[in-house]
Design an enzyme around this catalytic site. Structure first.
Site, PDB file in Angstrom:
ATOM      1  N   CYS A  10      -0.009  -0.283  65.761  1.00 34.59           N
ATOM      2  CA  CYS A  10      -1.122  -0.965  65.095  1.00 34.59           C
ATOM      3  C   CYS A  10      -0.802  -2.464  65.105  1.00 34.59           C
ATOM      4  O   CYS A  10       0.299  -2.873  65.492  1.00 34.59           O
ATOM      5  CB  CYS A  10      -1.231  -0.470  63.657  1.00 34.59           C
ATOM      6  SG  CYS A  10       0.295  -0.795  62.743  1.00 34.59           S
ATOM      7  N   HIS A  41       9.003   2.023  60.532  1.00 33.38           N
ATOM      8  CA  HIS A  41       9.688   3.319  60.425  1.00 33.38           C
ATOM      9  C   HIS A  41       9.667   4.059  61.755  1.00 33.38           C
ATOM     10  O   HIS A  41       8.910   5.010  61.949  1.00 33.38           O
ATOM     11  CB  HIS A  41       9.037   4.156  59.320  1.00 33.38           C
ATOM     12  CG  HIS A  41       9.383   3.680  57.944  1.00 33.38           C
ATOM     13  ND1 HIS A  41       8.609   3.918  56.826  1.00 33.38           N
ATOM     14  CD2 HIS A  41      10.451   2.961  57.497  1.00 33.38           C
ATOM     15  CE1 HIS A  41       9.184   3.382  55.767  1.00 33.38           C
ATOM     16  NE2 HIS A  41      10.293   2.783  56.148  1.00 33.38           N
ATOM     17  N   CYS A  94       2.960  -6.573  56.686  1.00 33.08           N
ATOM     18  CA  CYS A  94       1.639  -6.483  57.313  1.00 33.08           C
ATOM     19  C   CYS A  94       0.598  -7.138  56.403  1.00 33.08           C
ATOM     20  O   CYS A  94       0.571  -6.877  55.194  1.00 33.08           O
ATOM     21  CB  CYS A  94       1.272  -5.012  57.525  1.00 33.08           C
ATOM     22  SG  CYS A  94      -0.402  -4.829  58.145  1.00 33.08           S
ATOM     23  N   GLU A 153       6.780   0.688  50.641  1.00 36.52           N
ATOM     24  CA  GLU A 153       5.528  -0.046  50.396  1.00 36.52           C
ATOM     25  C   GLU A 153       5.108   0.080  48.931  1.00 36.52           C
ATOM     26  O   GLU A 153       4.672  -0.902  48.311  1.00 36.52           O
ATOM     27  CB  GLU A 153       4.425   0.488  51.318  1.00 36.52           C
ATOM     28  CG  GLU A 153       3.138  -0.296  51.136  1.00 36.52           C
ATOM     29  CD  GLU A 153       1.962   0.300  51.900  1.00 36.52           C
ATOM     30  OE1 GLU A 153       2.154   0.766  53.027  1.00 36.52           O
ATOM     31  OE2 GLU A 153       0.852   0.282  51.341  1.00 36.52           O
ATOM     32  N   CYS A 166      -5.387   1.709  55.598  1.00 33.31           N
ATOM     33  CA  CYS A 166      -5.744   0.711  56.611  1.00 33.31           C
ATOM     34  C   CYS A 166      -6.521   1.333  57.783  1.00 33.31           C
ATOM     35  O   CYS A 166      -6.535   2.550  57.958  1.00 33.31           O
ATOM     36  CB  CYS A 166      -4.488   0.013  57.112  1.00 33.31           C
ATOM     37  SG  CYS A 166      -3.535   1.042  58.228  1.00 33.31           S
ATOM     38  N   SER A 209       8.289   8.068  58.737  1.00 34.24           N
ATOM     39  CA  SER A 209       7.040   7.324  58.953  1.00 34.24           C
ATOM     40  C   SER A 209       5.915   8.071  58.255  1.00 34.24           C
ATOM     41  O   SER A 209       5.493   9.144  58.682  1.00 34.24           O
ATOM     42  CB  SER A 209       6.764   7.219  60.457  1.00 34.24           C
ATOM     43  OG  SER A 209       5.399   6.935  60.677  1.00 34.24           O
ATOM     44  N   ASN A 254       2.669   7.526  57.978  1.00 35.70           N
ATOM     45  CA  ASN A 254       1.417   7.795  58.705  1.00 35.70           C
ATOM     46  C   ASN A 254       1.622   8.859  59.786  1.00 35.70           C
ATOM     47  O   ASN A 254       0.706   9.630  60.080  1.00 35.70           O
ATOM     48  CB  ASN A 254       0.807   6.498  59.242  1.00 35.70           C
ATOM     49  CG  ASN A 254       1.471   6.004  60.496  1.00 35.70           C
ATOM     50  OD1 ASN A 254       1.101   6.402  61.594  1.00 35.70           O
ATOM     51  ND2 ASN A 254       2.489   5.152  60.356  1.00 35.70           N
TER      52      ASN A 254
HETATM   53  S1  SF4 Z   1      -0.813  -1.276  56.910  1.00 36.89           S
HETATM   54 FE1  SF4 Z   1      -1.722  -0.239  58.668  1.00 36.89          FE
HETATM   55  S2  SF4 Z   1      -1.955  -1.926  60.158  1.00 36.89           S
HETATM   56 FE2  SF4 Z   1      -0.459  -2.587  58.652  1.00 36.89          FE
HETATM   57  S3  SF4 Z   1       1.549  -1.992  59.452  1.00 36.89           S
HETATM   58 FE3  SF4 Z   1       0.869  -0.344  58.093  1.00 36.89          FE
HETATM   59  S4  SF4 Z   1      -0.111   1.097  59.456  1.00 36.89           S
HETATM   60 FE4  SF4 Z   1      -0.014  -0.822  60.561  1.00 36.89          FE
END
Ligand code: SF4
Length: 334
Positions: free
Chosen positions: A27, A56, A111, A141, A209, A237, A239
């Site tokens: 991304c 990650h 980010c 995060e 996001c 990770s 996501n």
């Molecule tokens: S917030 Fe979304 S765009 Fe930003 S680093 Fe994480 S996954 Fe990528």
């Protein structure tokens, strides 16, 4: 091709195929964070210290280590006066303070979409809201976002967490979220929170996001047709892990997360005719190419890419790095 008997006894060939999800992989935030470390290595020379994994992904981290990046857990492991880069997941304000106290040259690769959630947390805290932060306990995060307003933030880790929340004023509550959650599970958590807190406010714009949403959306499209979905990504990770869950919820008969092609077990492919392939937002596409080669060698050479969105977002490098790059370029031409 596999072989199969038909009703009249003839043997027919079954076409094995791969459905390749797009968007997948890097991304804009990950691309920027990785480039930040690479450019810093070129500009200042190794070693460059990076607090936490920059993104990650095992492969990305080991590749950067080989170029001279040193990954540390905390600022105190960085020699005084050295350069430290903060990872894409963001940090709490106290981490900047610690860096300052140790005279570190800090470059922030958070980010911008995580920074946006930090701004929201600060703004709602300044207005004295209770903030319900939906996210996974212990994720970097979440620690960073909660650190913006610790007195106002309560973590809600999944739908069950909704039942434990207590607020001061039910008319002054907002939910925010980690950027890399499952969209569907987050909406379930919000619905459960709203049963108890009907006046709960939503974030001004989506916190999950665009990259997380797009990767989940395309996986939902392909999953019902897939015997197995392979997600390239690391276990830490968020996501990437969510993509396996989304694939299974959307009808894939099996789903697996792998860092590398060699981790794909042959049993996973036994009897399969359609294999879905995707990758998390921190995964370079070369790892997906290796997975496709591995599958082709096992008869899955027919690859169709399924595209549900076109991503063009690019983030510019951190200001502090750009300033130094510009100064270095000017001194070379002087
Ligand atoms: S917030 Fe979304 S765009 Fe930003 S680093 Fe994480 S996954 Fe990528």
């Amino acid at each position: 091709m596999g072989r199969s008997g038909t009703y009249d006894g003839r043997v027919t060939e079954i076409r094995k195929r791969v459905l390749l999800a797009k968007p997948r992989g890097y991304c804009a935030g990950v691309d920027r964070a990785v480039q930040t470390v690479e450019e810093a290595l070129k500009l200042y020379g190794p070693p460059i210290y990076v607090r936490k994994q920059i993104v990650h992904n095992k492969h990305v981290v080991s590749t950067l280590e080989a170029k001279g990046a040193i990954f540390v857990e905390e600022n105190e492991e960085v020699p005084e006066g050295a350069t430290v880069i903060f990872s894409a997941h963001g940090v709490a304000p106290e981490v900047y303070e610690q860096a300052k106290a140790r005279s570190l040259k800090a470059i922030d690769a958070t980010c911008p979409l995580v920074t946006k959630v930090h701004h929201e947390a600060r703004r709602f805290a300044a207005d004295d809201y209770d903030i319900l932060l939906i996210g996974h306990e212990g994720h970097e995060e979440v620690i960073g976002t909660a650190g913006e307003a610790p007195a106002h933030v309560q973590l809600v880790d999944g739908p069950e967490g909704a039942d434990k929340v207590t607020v001061r004023d039910p008319s002054k509550v907002v939910w925010l979220s980690q950027t890399t959650l499952s969209v569907d599970e987050t909406m379930e958590t919000v619905a459960r929170l709203k049963q108890r807190l009907p006046l709960l406010q939503s974030p001004p714009s989506d916190d999950i996001c665009y990259a997380t949403q797009n990767r989940q959306h395309v996986v939902k499209e392909i999953a019902p047709e897939c015997d197995v979905v392979l997600v390239v990504g690391s276990r830490n990770s968020s996501n990437s892990v969510r993509l396996v869950e989304v694939a299974l919820d959307a009808g894939a008969r099996a789903g697996h997360l792998v860092d590398y092609a060699h981790e794909i077990a042959d049993e996973w492919l036994e009897g399969a005719t359609t294999v879905g392939v995707t990758s998390g937002a921190s995964v370079p596409d070369e790892l997906v190419t290796q997975v496709l080669e591995h599958l082709a060698a096992r008869g899955f050479a027919d690859v169709s890419e399924v595209t549900t969105a076109d991503e063009r977002l690019i983030f510019s490098l951190p200001q502090e790095l750009k300033r130094d790059m510009k100064a270095a370029a000017a001194s070379r031409t002087a």
